[in-house]
Every structure is written in C-alpha cells, then in structure tokens.
Design a protein around this motif. Sequence first.
Motif, PDB file in Angstrom:
ATOM      1  N   SER A 178     -18.822  42.533 -15.146  1.00 54.67           N
ATOM      2  CA  SER A 178     -19.375  43.152 -16.503  1.00 54.67           C
ATOM      3  C   SER A 178     -18.869  44.551 -16.692  1.00 54.67           C
ATOM      4  N   ARG A 179     -18.992  44.658 -17.837  1.00 54.66           N
ATOM      5  CA  ARG A 179     -18.494  46.096 -17.724  1.00 54.66           C
ATOM      6  C   ARG A 179     -19.095  46.467 -19.583  1.00 54.66           C
ATOM      7  N   ILE A 180     -19.298  47.925 -19.738  1.00 57.98           N
ATOM      8  CA  ILE A 180     -19.615  48.240 -21.206  1.00 57.98           C
ATOM      9  C   ILE A 180     -18.366  49.259 -21.342  1.00 57.98           C
ATOM     10  N   LEU A 181     -17.624  49.338 -22.704  1.00 54.45           N
ATOM     11  CA  LEU A 181     -17.295  50.380 -22.543  1.00 54.45           C
ATOM     12  C   LEU A 181     -17.956  50.568 -24.001  1.00 54.45           C
ATOM     13  N   GLY A 182     -17.325  52.542 -24.197  1.00 51.95           N
ATOM     14  CA  GLY A 182     -18.382  53.034 -25.793  1.00 51.95           C
ATOM     15  C   GLY A 182     -16.775  54.266 -25.932  1.00 51.95           C
ATOM     16  N   SER A 183     -17.893  54.346 -27.481  1.00 54.06           N
ATOM     17  CA  SER A 183     -16.935  55.572 -27.556  1.00 54.06           C
ATOM     18  C   SER A 183     -18.027  56.350 -28.488  1.00 54.06           C
ATOM     19  N   ILE A 184     -18.320  57.726 -28.066  1.00 49.30           N
ATOM     20  CA  ILE A 184     -19.170  58.875 -28.925  1.00 49.30           C
ATOM     21  C   ILE A 184     -17.762  60.023 -29.132  1.00 49.30           C
ATOM     22  N   LYS A 185     -17.008  59.917 -30.788  1.00 53.98           N
ATOM     23  CA  LYS A 185     -16.324  60.619 -30.699  1.00 53.98           C
ATOM     24  C   LYS A 185     -15.464  60.875 -29.976  1.00 53.98           C
ATOM     25  N   LYS A 186     -15.293  62.234 -29.283  1.00 50.66           N
ATOM     26  CA  LYS A 186     -13.795  62.240 -28.410  1.00 50.66           C
ATOM     27  C   LYS A 186     -14.117  61.805 -27.154  1.00 50.66           C
ATOM     28  N   LEU A 187     -14.759  60.539 -26.654  1.00 52.42           N
ATOM     29  CA  LEU A 187     -15.488  60.592 -25.134  1.00 52.42           C
ATOM     30  C   LEU A 187     -15.645  58.742 -25.329  1.00 52.42           C
ATOM     31  N   ASN A 188     -14.174  58.439 -24.718  1.00 49.87           N
ATOM     32  CA  ASN A 188     -13.981  56.908 -24.431  1.00 49.87           C
ATOM     33  C   ASN A 188     -14.761  56.982 -22.945  1.00 49.87           C
ATOM     34  N   TRP A 189     -15.646  55.057 -22.776  1.00 49.84           N
ATOM     35  CA  TRP A 189     -16.058  55.430 -21.395  1.00 49.84           C
ATOM     36  C   TRP A 189     -16.178  54.036 -20.798  1.00 49.84           C
ATOM     37  N   THR A 190     -16.490  54.086 -19.867  1.00 46.84           N
ATOM     38  CA  THR A 190     -16.629  52.380 -19.028  1.00 46.84           C
ATOM     39  C   THR A 190     -17.547  51.977 -18.162  1.00 46.84           C
ATOM     40  N   PHE A 191     -18.609  51.184 -17.885  1.00 43.99           N
ATOM     41  CA  PHE A 191     -19.263  51.763 -17.114  1.00 43.99           C
ATOM     42  C   PHE A 191     -20.220  50.466 -16.334  1.00 43.99           C
ATOM     43  N   GLY A 192     -19.588  49.692 -15.327  1.00 44.23           N
ATOM     44  CA  GLY A 192     -19.973  48.042 -15.058  1.00 44.23           C
ATOM     45  C   GLY A 192     -19.949  47.410 -13.851  1.00 44.23           C
ATOM     46  N   GLY A 193     -19.512  46.872 -13.094  1.00 42.46           N
ATOM     47  CA  GLY A 193     -20.232  45.954 -11.847  1.00 42.46           C
ATOM     48  C   GLY A 193     -19.128  45.273 -10.935  1.00 42.46           C
ATOM     49  N   GLU A 194     -19.225  44.135 -10.396  1.00 41.63           N
ATOM     50  CA  GLU A 194     -18.394  43.563  -9.950  1.00 41.63           C
ATOM     51  C   GLU A 194     -19.432  43.445  -8.976  1.00 41.63           C
ATOM     52  N   LEU A 195     -19.851  41.755  -8.774  1.00 43.96           N
ATOM     53  CA  LEU A 195     -20.190  40.962  -7.438  1.00 43.96           C
ATOM     54  C   LEU A 195     -19.574  39.874  -6.850  1.00 43.96           C
ATOM     55  N   PHE A 196     -18.899  39.838  -6.103  1.00 45.44           N
ATOM     56  CA  PHE A 196     -18.228  38.858  -5.473  1.00 45.44           C
ATOM     57  C   PHE A 196     -19.030  37.890  -3.641  1.00 45.44           C
ATOM     58  N   LYS A 197     -19.008  36.954  -3.840  1.00 46.27           N
ATOM     59  CA  LYS A 197     -19.049  36.267  -2.447  1.00 46.27           C
ATOM     60  C   LYS A 197     -18.058  35.345  -2.322  1.00 46.27           C
ATOM     61  N   ASP A 198     -17.924  35.104  -0.842  1.00 47.75           N
ATOM     62  CA  ASP A 198     -16.663  34.053  -1.050  1.00 47.75           C
ATOM     63  C   ASP A 198     -17.517  33.270   0.500  1.00 47.75           C
ATOM     64  N   ASN A 199     -16.955  32.000   1.248  1.00 49.63           N
ATOM     65  CA  ASN A 199     -17.909  31.434   2.200  1.00 49.63           C
ATOM     66  C   ASN A 199     -16.117  30.898   2.649  1.00 49.63           C
ATOM     67  N   TYR A 200     -16.065  31.389   3.874  1.00 48.79           N
ATOM     68  CA  TYR A 200     -14.760  30.513   4.591  1.00 48.79           C
ATOM     69  C   TYR A 200     -14.768  30.308   5.917  1.00 48.79           C
ATOM     70  N   LYS A 201     -14.686  29.069   6.082  1.00 50.08           N
ATOM     71  CA  LYS A 201     -14.496  27.871   7.081  1.00 50.08           C
ATOM     72  C   LYS A 201     -13.117  27.447   7.805  1.00 50.08           C
ATOM     73  N   SER A 202     -13.005  28.154   9.318  1.00 46.58           N
ATOM     74  CA  SER A 202     -11.633  28.008   9.716  1.00 46.58           C
ATOM     75  C   SER A 202     -12.129  27.344  11.275  1.00 46.58           C
ATOM     76  N   ARG A 203     -11.274  26.209  11.239  1.00 46.47           N
ATOM     77  CA  ARG A 203     -11.003  25.461  12.732  1.00 46.47           C
ATOM     78  C   ARG A 203     -10.176  25.605  13.624  1.00 46.47           C
ATOM     79  N   LYS A 204      -9.645  25.799  14.858  1.00 43.34           N
ATOM     80  CA  LYS A 204      -8.674  25.755  15.518  1.00 43.34           C
ATOM     81  C   LYS A 204      -8.392  24.269  15.913  1.00 43.34           C
ATOM     82  N   PHE A 205      -7.188  23.435  16.423  1.00 44.90           N
ATOM     83  CA  PHE A 205      -7.027  22.564  16.608  1.00 44.90           C
ATOM     84  C   PHE A 205      -5.689  22.210  17.416  1.00 44.90           C
TER      85      PHE A 205
END
Length: 761
Positions: A393-420
């Motif tokens: 999620s991010r917020i984008l804004g502009s104030i006169k001559k200023l453009n900005w963005t502020f946000g974050g990203e959360l990522f989770k994954d589960n990985y299962k590996s087996r060898k035979f």
Amino acid sequence: MHYSKIILVFLTLFGFSFSSFSQSLIEGKIIDGDNKSPLSKVQIINTETKDTIFSNSQGVFRVNKVGIYSFKKEGYNKKTINLKSNKYYVIQLSINPSELNEVIINASNIPQKLKRSITSSEIISTADIERGNSVDIVPILNRTPGIFMQSGALNTNRITIRGIGSRNLYGTSKIRAYFQDIPLTSGNGETTIEDFELGSISRLEIIKGSGSSIYGAGLGGTIHLMPQSAYLNQNSAESDILFGSFGLIKGIVNVNHGTEKNSFRAIYSNTHSDGYRDNNDYNRQTFTINTNHFLNDKNDITFLGSYVDLKGFIPSSINENTYKNNPKEAAFTWAQSKGYEDTKRGVFGLSWNHQYNSNIKQTTSVFTSFKDAYEPRPFDVLTENTSAIGIRSRILGSIKKLNWTFGGELFKDNYKSRKFKNLYKEYPAGTGSVEGDKFFDLKEKRTYYNIFFETNYHISEKTMLSFGLNFNKTSYTLNDRFVTNDNPDQSGSYEFKGIVSPKLGISYLFTDNISLYSNISHGFSPPSTTETLLPDGLINPDIKPETGWNFEIGTRSSFFNNRLQLNLALYRLDVRNLLVARRTGNDEFIGVNAGKTQHDGLEVSLNYQWLKKQTYTLSTYTNYTLNNFVFKEFIDDTNNYSGNDLTGVPKNIFNAGIDFQSAFGVFGNINFQHVGSMPINDSNSLFSDSYNLSNLKFGFQRNINKKLNFKVYLGINNIFDEAYASQILINASGFGGTAPRYYYPGNPVNYYSGLQLSYSF
C-alpha cells in the motif's frame, strides 16, 4: 399571486436550463492504457469547432458539448472518440514507440516522464516485443543496454543487470520483478519471468541498478511486467497460431470485453517444442485474466491473475568436446535419468485505487501466489511447494512543487522442499527417473517487509531533486522434518539486521529535448536460505547480505524534431560482501562472503526515424554496452582472484536493427547482435568465444473489412548458423575424471511462421 406565478415560471425555466446544462456536461479521466498512470496536459480538441482544452494534473477533463473529440499527448498515439452526454469516460491512451522519452513511467511509483527520471530506466514496448516470436523473451531483453539474459533452454535461464546476478549458477537472483503490483520474486530472492506468456505483456518497465528506494532488496534492479490492459468500450477476439523449427507449435486466444466502466481481458496460450537438443521437450499452458472496474471518479479496482502449467525436460550443460562436436547431445546423466521439471504456478492480485482529493491518492494491492514443482534430477528427485501472501500500500501526494509517496510492503511465503533418491540406474536403460526413499525434508517460513518514502521536488521548471529512503527487514525460519544420525538437524531461525537504503538524485532539463540526470543510491541482496547453511547443515550466523553503492550520471535527449533519440549512462557500482557459491560436492554448494566487486559501465542507445510518412515508416536503432567489471577483493579459500574480471558477464554487447512498416500492409525488421567473450572461471584462465547473431522477420497485414484483420509473418533466427554458447555454467568442475560441463549450446539457424486473426465486435 401575480408575482408568485412569475417566480414559479422563473424557477421552472432556471431548473430546465440547469438540467439541460448538466445533461451536456461530460466528464472523464485520461490514463496510460498499460500502467494506468493519469495523463495530464492531454490536448482535447473538438474536431468540429476546433475548441481545445487540456486535462488537469490528475488526468481529469470536462467538456460541455457532445461531439467527436481527439485526444493528443506527446509520447502517445492519438485517439478519437465520440463523446455523449451524461456519461463518465475513462480514456486509455497507448504509447508511441518512437517517442518513448515522453512516456509516463510508473516504475518509481511517482508518475513522471521517462526523460525526467533520475534513474536509469528502460521501456520495452509492444513494438519491441513483436520484433520476434511470442515464445522467447531472451532476444527482447538482450536488445536492452545493461541487461543480459543467458538461456540454456526455454526453462533454463539467468538474467543479469549490470553484472548483478552473474554469480548465481541456476536461475535469476538479486533482481526484483513484479507483475503489475504482484511480486514475482520469492522470499528466497529468486525470480522467474520467462514462464509468463509474452502475448499477455504490453510492455516492460525496468529500473537498472539500485536506483529505486521503493522496492527494497534487489541490488541489480527491478523488472516490471505490465500485462495487456482490458480496454473499455471495446469487444474483440484475436487468435494467433505459430509453427517453427524443432517441432515448435503455439496457439494463443486473446479476448477483450469492455463496457463504459468495466472491462475484462482473458488470454490462453498453449506452447509445445521438441527442442534442438536431446531430452529437450517443452510443454506449457498459460491463462491470464485482467479486469478493470471504474466504480466512480474516485475509485477503481483491478483484478489480475496468471496461471502457468509447464513441463520441460532438461538437457543441462555439456563439456567442451561435446559442445564442439555434438551440441545436440544432452548431458549423459540427464539423458539417462530423463530429467525434467513439472511446475504449476499462479499469481493473483486485487488492487484498489482511491482518489481522496486532487492532491492525494492511495493505491493498495493484496496478492497471493503458489508454486508446485516436481523435478527429477540425476542426483535426486526434488519436490517444492510454495505459497505466498502479501499486501502493498502506498499514498501518493502533491503539494505545489513537491510530489511524494509513502508506503510499505509485507510479504510472507512458506516453502517446503523434499528430496528423494533417484533410482534410475537400478532400472533398464530408457526407464528414466524413479523416485526412491526420502532423505531430505525442510520447511521454511520467509518474511520481509519494506517501508519506503520517496519524493520529487521541482526546484525550478528545469531542475528536479529526488530523495528516497527504504527500510527492509528479512528473516527466515527453518524446520527440519528429516533428522537422523546421518542428517543433523538444520532447524533454526535467521534474522538479518534492518537495512536502510537511501537514494539521492537530480534531473536537469537543459531544453525541452535535452535532460541530464545523476543519482547516488544504496542497494542490497540478502543470501538465500541455502546460502545461509554450512556444509554440516547448520545455519551460518556470520553470513551477510551483499550491499552496494551506485553512482551514475546520464542523459536522455532528442534531436531533429524528435526523430533522433539518444540515451547515455555512465555508472560505478561498488559491491561489498560478495556472495560466492562454493562447491562442496556434485551440484552441491554453500554460500560464503568472499570480497568486493567494482562494476564500471557505459550504456548508450541511438534510435533514429529516417522516414515517417502516411504510406510507410523506416527507423533504425543501435545500442552498446561496455562492462568493466572486476573483483576488487576476492579471496576464495586459498585462491586470490583480486583484479580478475567478473565471471559470467561479456565485456561488451552491441545491437543494431532496422524496422520497416507500410500503410499497404508490408512490415519487417532485421536485428544484429554481437556478444563479446566472457570469463568462464574466477581465475580467468578460460573464456567463452564471442559471437554474432542475426535475426529477420517480415510479414503482411490487412484489414479485410472494418471488423476483421489478419496478419501473416515469417521469421528466421541465427540466419548465418553461428555456433555459440547461449549460457555458461561458471566455475564448473568435473567429478570422477569427467570433464567440466561449462556449455549450453545455442540454437542453430531456425525459423517460425504464423497467422493472426483479429475481430472487433
């Protein structure tokens, strides 16, 4: 009473007039058809009265008269629409490949013209993609300065950007990738983009180096795949069937349905190839869906989904003698075991855009993905299951001559590996792989989050200053589910210290056509979980992420009424804590921090439109990449490789091409590429040969009537039948007296031909 009647009549007339006025008021928004960035200063012309207005900073426009209007903006193709009253329009403009520096890019999350970007960014347009066939992404990326993709097969690839990623032996790492807003990079730092259907991609936006503060890990850069958008007020169906050498056959069906505020696009493809080499069969089916829903002038929602079902056999690398004398042959053990990968993967995301007011906007995406893989190899049978979920999620804004963005990203994954155990040696020849007893079972939970901030401040009309900051936290948790006396417990947790990566850049516009930019930026790439493990299976607490500082200066310029476009970049990237894969056995490696590298480079491209008439166009492109990448400090065990060239990266790459198109339907292009020699091992005692490739494509397209269009085409790759290594396995070692297997042979001369039919309802 008399006065009351007059007032009543007046109010009635006023109400009628107001109603009539409101009925003729037409509102809408103009956006980039691919990345959905709002387009400001679009020229909106009434074709009858010639009255002209412009869209505002949010792409919004209002007209008070129905009629036919043309929408024009530099960098985009003109569009003409009949505007009717009492409707809200979303106008989607497509980019003009001959004016790419004027196109609005969204790779930095703050929409801006490419020529004002303070990072080295590239756009690969639909026209670039269509120079070849719709099967192989390799020549498309390799025509881009600073990017080099090696390919041992359709399912065996490695991408490097400015030399980053060259140390990875199999696959792509240290480079971030997104499918619109959905991460394609796993929690382990591995990236796969070649499985996606090329026919579903409208363009790629690429940031080279660590110049972006909003994507966290990814020392080499970020690749954005922009899917074909679903277009409003359009209903069409397209089919494409392609045949080629080595048993290649591919079919694509592409359907778009669009109403005034909702649009849907679905793309299905089926690809088969016998392959040039033994044990090289390839089968892939893909399904992609993209929908847009413009709820009102403040809210829109997009759904994006992609599913890939792939089974590709693996011929693997071969030794020098086999490479020179019998390149079609697969590696002996891979041929005997009939090694392959069978993968099913899907990515799905939902994005919501909300415009709070004319100055503030929020974009939020939730996504999930999965991957199930089964890979019989000569030394084992590997099964992998990955599931991921995240939010950005991010917020984008502009104030006169200023453009900005502020946000974050959360990522989770589960990985299962087996060898035979792979028991193919215990069965008659030709049986192929046979799964035996399990000897490895590991479950990983991988998490990262990024918090980012970036701003562009227009000091003056010509000068823009950019500052960005990213904070990343990455952690792994391992659960060993196969512990015996011979297999020590690998369970444990590893958490990297939070990493702060700043960026500072400036862009200066000398004239409307000449811009100069410069930036200093920090980037990093954490080790994968396998690189954090010691030879005894325990976690190495001392291993560190690779980090680097990037220093760059460049220009984007156009001359002769925008017919000549020049892009040039000079950079230095210093990398510390270089991660090295140290071999501990046959196809077994551990990760160690072994030193520093210095990446000095030059990238230059020239595009010139020689002829631009109503009946035909003729244009050329040339680009050159100079890579001076060296080990500044590199001590691996007892070997000192300091001062040697970086392994697995060519010294120079040159591309040139001609594109031709005519109004009567004939089109074509020819492309030439030179790839210089590259070190195969860290000691620089062995180099690959340089090579030259030439490709040709021509065809004919025609509108049969107002609704039906057809296109036929023929392409020839490697016209002069050059023998070359399309991928190198660096630092390969021979075991049991066998010669090291360094080489993946490239395809000899080959052809493809196809027919495309398009129908508009």
